[in-house]
Design a protein around this motif. Structure first.
Motif, PDB file in Angstrom:
ATOM      1  N   ARG A 282       0.834  -1.210   0.000  1.00 41.19           N
ATOM      2  CA  ARG A 282       0.000   0.000   0.000  1.00 41.19           C
ATOM      3  C   ARG A 282       0.868   1.259   0.000  1.00 41.19           C
ATOM      4  NH1 ARG A 282      -3.209   3.010  -2.143  1.00 41.19           N
ATOM      5  NH2 ARG A 282      -4.081   4.672  -0.876  1.00 41.19           N
ATOM      6  N   ASP A 285       2.133   1.673  -3.507  1.00 38.71           N
ATOM      7  CA  ASP A 285       1.048   2.176  -4.362  1.00 38.71           C
ATOM      8  C   ASP A 285       0.867   3.678  -4.199  1.00 38.71           C
ATOM      9  OD1 ASP A 285       0.437  -0.245  -5.503  1.00 38.71           O
ATOM     10  OD2 ASP A 285      -1.204  -0.709  -4.133  1.00 38.71           O
ATOM     11  N   SER A 289       1.986   6.093  -7.266  1.00 33.71           N
ATOM     12  CA  SER A 289       0.883   6.767  -7.962  1.00 33.71           C
ATOM     13  C   SER A 289       1.021   8.286  -7.846  1.00 33.71           C
ATOM     14  CB  SER A 289      -0.461   6.311  -7.407  1.00 33.71           C
ATOM     15  OG  SER A 289      -0.589   6.606  -6.027  1.00 33.71           O
ATOM     16  N   GLN A 385      -6.608   5.930 -13.776  1.00 36.90           N
ATOM     17  CA  GLN A 385      -6.833   5.014 -12.668  1.00 36.90           C
ATOM     18  C   GLN A 385      -5.769   5.156 -11.581  1.00 36.90           C
ATOM     19  OE1 GLN A 385      -7.522   1.017 -14.335  1.00 36.90           O
ATOM     20  NE2 GLN A 385      -8.635   2.041 -15.989  1.00 36.90           N
ATOM     21  N   LEU A 386      -4.725   5.912 -11.884  1.00 37.43           N
ATOM     22  CA  LEU A 386      -3.742   6.225 -10.839  1.00 37.43           C
ATOM     23  C   LEU A 386      -4.408   6.994  -9.692  1.00 37.43           C
ATOM     24  CD1 LEU A 386      -0.670   7.241 -13.048  1.00 37.43           C
ATOM     25  CD2 LEU A 386      -0.872   5.194 -11.612  1.00 37.43           C
ATOM     26  N   ASN A 388      -7.506   6.367  -8.734  1.00 38.85           N
ATOM     27  CA  ASN A 388      -8.164   5.297  -7.981  1.00 38.85           C
ATOM     28  C   ASN A 388      -7.182   4.604  -7.044  1.00 38.85           C
ATOM     29  OD1 ASN A 388      -9.871   4.943 -10.932  1.00 38.85           O
ATOM     30  ND2 ASN A 388     -11.065   5.075  -9.049  1.00 38.85           N
ATOM     31  N   VAL A 389      -5.945   4.458  -7.519  1.00 41.22           N
ATOM     32  CA  VAL A 389      -4.904   3.853  -6.688  1.00 41.22           C
ATOM     33  C   VAL A 389      -4.569   4.768  -5.532  1.00 41.22           C
ATOM     34  CG1 VAL A 389      -2.502   3.064  -6.635  1.00 41.22           C
ATOM     35  CG2 VAL A 389      -3.940   2.534  -8.610  1.00 41.22           C
ATOM     36  N   MET A 394      -8.039   1.048  -5.611  1.00 45.71           N
ATOM     37  CA  MET A 394      -7.346   0.071  -6.439  1.00 45.71           C
ATOM     38  C   MET A 394      -5.889   0.004  -6.025  1.00 45.71           C
ATOM     39  SD  MET A 394      -8.887   0.923 -10.277  1.00 45.71           S
ATOM     40  CE  MET A 394      -7.831  -0.304 -11.060  1.00 45.71           C
ATOM     41  N   SER A 395      -5.189  -0.954  -6.591  1.00 42.24           N
ATOM     42  CA  SER A 395      -3.749  -1.088  -6.421  1.00 42.24           C
ATOM     43  C   SER A 395      -3.110  -1.027  -7.799  1.00 42.24           C
ATOM     44  CB  SER A 395      -3.421  -2.416  -5.737  1.00 42.24           C
ATOM     45  OG  SER A 395      -2.022  -2.639  -5.707  1.00 42.24           O
ATOM     46  N   LEU A 396      -1.816  -0.840  -7.851  1.00 45.35           N
ATOM     47  CA  LEU A 396      -1.135  -0.888  -9.148  1.00 45.35           C
ATOM     48  C   LEU A 396      -1.245  -2.279  -9.756  1.00 45.35           C
ATOM     49  CD1 LEU A 396       2.089   1.149  -8.305  1.00 45.35           C
ATOM     50  CD2 LEU A 396       0.230   1.866  -9.810  1.00 45.35           C
ATOM     51  N   GLY A 423      -6.631  -4.190  -9.353  1.00 48.77           N
ATOM     52  CA  GLY A 423      -5.450  -3.474  -9.816  1.00 48.77           C
ATOM     53  C   GLY A 423      -5.574  -2.947 -11.234  1.00 48.77           C
ATOM     54  N   ILE A 424      -4.652  -2.050 -11.594  1.00 52.09           N
ATOM     55  CA  ILE A 424      -4.580  -1.539 -12.967  1.00 52.09           C
ATOM     56  C   ILE A 424      -4.056  -2.621 -13.900  1.00 52.09           C
ATOM     57  CG2 ILE A 424      -3.457   0.153 -14.472  1.00 52.09           C
ATOM     58  CD1 ILE A 424      -3.412   2.108 -12.186  1.00 52.09           C
TER      59      ILE A 424
END
Length: 476
Positions: A282, A285, A289, A385-386, A388-389, A394-396, A423-424
């Protein structure tokens, strides 16, 4: 299951995360054994070297050279002992042939160093031969005394690992149970059947295991359901999980084989510091990000301008996706389709290239714009989506979050992929991207990722993602 409201279920952590950072159960006993063995090995090895130098034939003798060689020899021998598992418990510690081989190897390496890096030898061959003989005798004799002492203390009930056995009556193997009862290495704290690991009883069971300071749990594998859940439960509780031997074939995440008596037990060792790896994920991430959002800001502006000039409609595309524990969230992407793409999809369902129809894929999708094709080719549409991370949705790296339409077609066993942070990119994306035409194949890759997850696996997938994107493998 699918709900946009925040519930108690949605607040549960990722399957791989521990409730708190804690130390592996039984670590103190294991650590003390290794420290004591290393300390006493160092004493006896240095003592053997001093006696060899004192009574051997020396060509030259300087205290400084003697001290440096003694330290080098001690460090070299202990390092070889460690790498050849001579500090592990049980039969590994009593591997006297392995001890002789390790000391022989360290003596030969030391002799080679003395010959190679000195203009004139400081020590004779008789010194090295005498050292080898003394160190073999001292270390092997000490190991025998150490084993005798530990066995004596354990017969008195001390320094034992506290274990618990879970197996149904019809599944219990009396031979294996009796074998564990005969091992003075263990102190059996109790027995239970597989119902103690059912969802309704699981938290109570783990609370009991924690309160009794259980180090290891032996489980009859054939009696257990939701195995992947349980493997991570034990892993995050800091409790080593061992399987009672069975004829069935099975796959375990992070598993090894340990020998008890003459029997191999599949084992999932708990991490030394429980919970640290997921929080590191985390932290990575969040940092990564943040840096990418800052560095790619000019790219965001350029893509936004091109999209606006190419076709009418918004710059970003937002869609409800199903994330951790079935919670809905808004995923952000650069718009690559016409504005009414979701309405048009209903008329295109017959042309879906996914064999099982769980999610929609179409190679020459007429809804995609000219700029959209380029963005998808290099996965540039995923860059938003970065955000969202950054906010933790989300996660990478992780299983891709799917639309509500796709999740509604899940079978019961598919929902386990919703127990980890989406994740992405993921193992599925670097193993074929859009070339995969069956959801079950993609699901198996997601399961492989969840079962074998580690920080290093995430980094490997990230590096492979850059390679796949640049080669435009399976992109459409």
């Amino acid at each position: 299951m699918v709900s946009s409201n925040i519930s108690i279920e949605s607040l549960k952590p990722d399957l791989r995360s521990a409730k708190s950072v804690r130390i592996q159960r039984g670590l103190f006993i294991r650590l003390m054994r290794v420290v004591i063995l290393m300390f006493l090995d160092a004493i006896f090895i240095s003592f053997a070297w001093k006696l060899a130098v004192l009574y051997g034939t020396s060509f030259k003798f300087l205290s400084l050279q003697n001290l440096s060689f003694m330290l080098l020899n001690m460090s070299l021998t202990i390092a070889i002992f460690y790498t050849t598992s001579l500090y592990k418990a049980g039969i590994y510690r009593r591997n006297y042939l392995g001890i002789i081989k390790a000391i022989s190897l360290s003596s030969l390496l030391l002799l080679f160093i003395d010959f190679l890096y000195k203009q004139n030898s400081y020590f004779s061959y008789s010194t090295f031969l005498l050292y080898w003989l003394l160190s073999v005798v001292f270390v092997c004799a000490f190991r025998s005394l150490f084993n005798f002492f530990t066995n004596f203390v354990r017969h008195k009930g001390a320094i034992r690992h506290r274990i618990f056995i879970i197996a149904d009556e019809q599944e219990k193997e009396p031979y294996y149970i009796r074998l564990l009862e005969r091992q003075n290495y263990f102190a059996i704290q109790g027995y239970a059947n597989s119902k103690c690991l059912d969802l309704a009883n699981r938290e109570t069971t783990f609370e009991y295991l924690r309160s009794q300071n259980i180090d290891e749990v032996f489980v009859s594998w054939d009696t257990i359901k939701n195995r992947l859940f349980l493997c991570w439960y034990f892993y995050n509780a800091g409790i080593t999980l061992r399987m009672l031997p069975t004829m069935s074939e099975f796959s375990l995440p992070k598993s090894t084989f340990d020998m008890i008596g003459e029997v191999f037990y599949p084992t999932i060792p708990a991490p030394i510091i429980v919970g640290s790896d997921f929080w590191m994920k985390r932290f990575f991430d969040l940092c990564f990000s943040s840096i990418l959002i800052f560095l790619l800001f000019p790219v965001y502006l350029l893509i936004a301008l091109i999209i606006k000039l190419d076709s009418p409609g918004p710059i970003f595309f937002r869609q409800k996706r199903i994330g951790l524990h079935g919670k809905e969230f808004q995923i952000w992407k650069f718009r690559t389709m016409v504005t009414n793409a979701e309405k048009i999809q209903a008329s295109l369902e017959a042309k879906n290239e996914m064999k099982d129809g769980v999610f929609f894929k179409m190679k020459d999708d007429p809804r995609i714009t000219r700029v959209g094709k380029f963005l998808r080719l290099y996965s540039l549409d995923e860059l938003p989506q970065l955000f969202n991370v950054f906010v933790g949705e989300m996660s990478l790296v992780g299983p891709r979050p799917l639309p509500i339409r796709d999740v509604k077609k899940f079978k019961t066993n598919h929902f386990i992929r919703q127990e980890v942070l989406p994740g992405i990119t993921g193992l599925w994306q670097v193993s074929g991207r859009s070339n995969i035409d069956n959801f079950q194949d993609a699901f198996k890759l997601d399961m492989d990722y969840i079962e074998n997850w580690s920080i290093w696996l995430d980094l490997k997938i990230l590096l492979q993602t850059f390679k796949v994107v640049l080669q435009k493998t399976g992109a459409h």
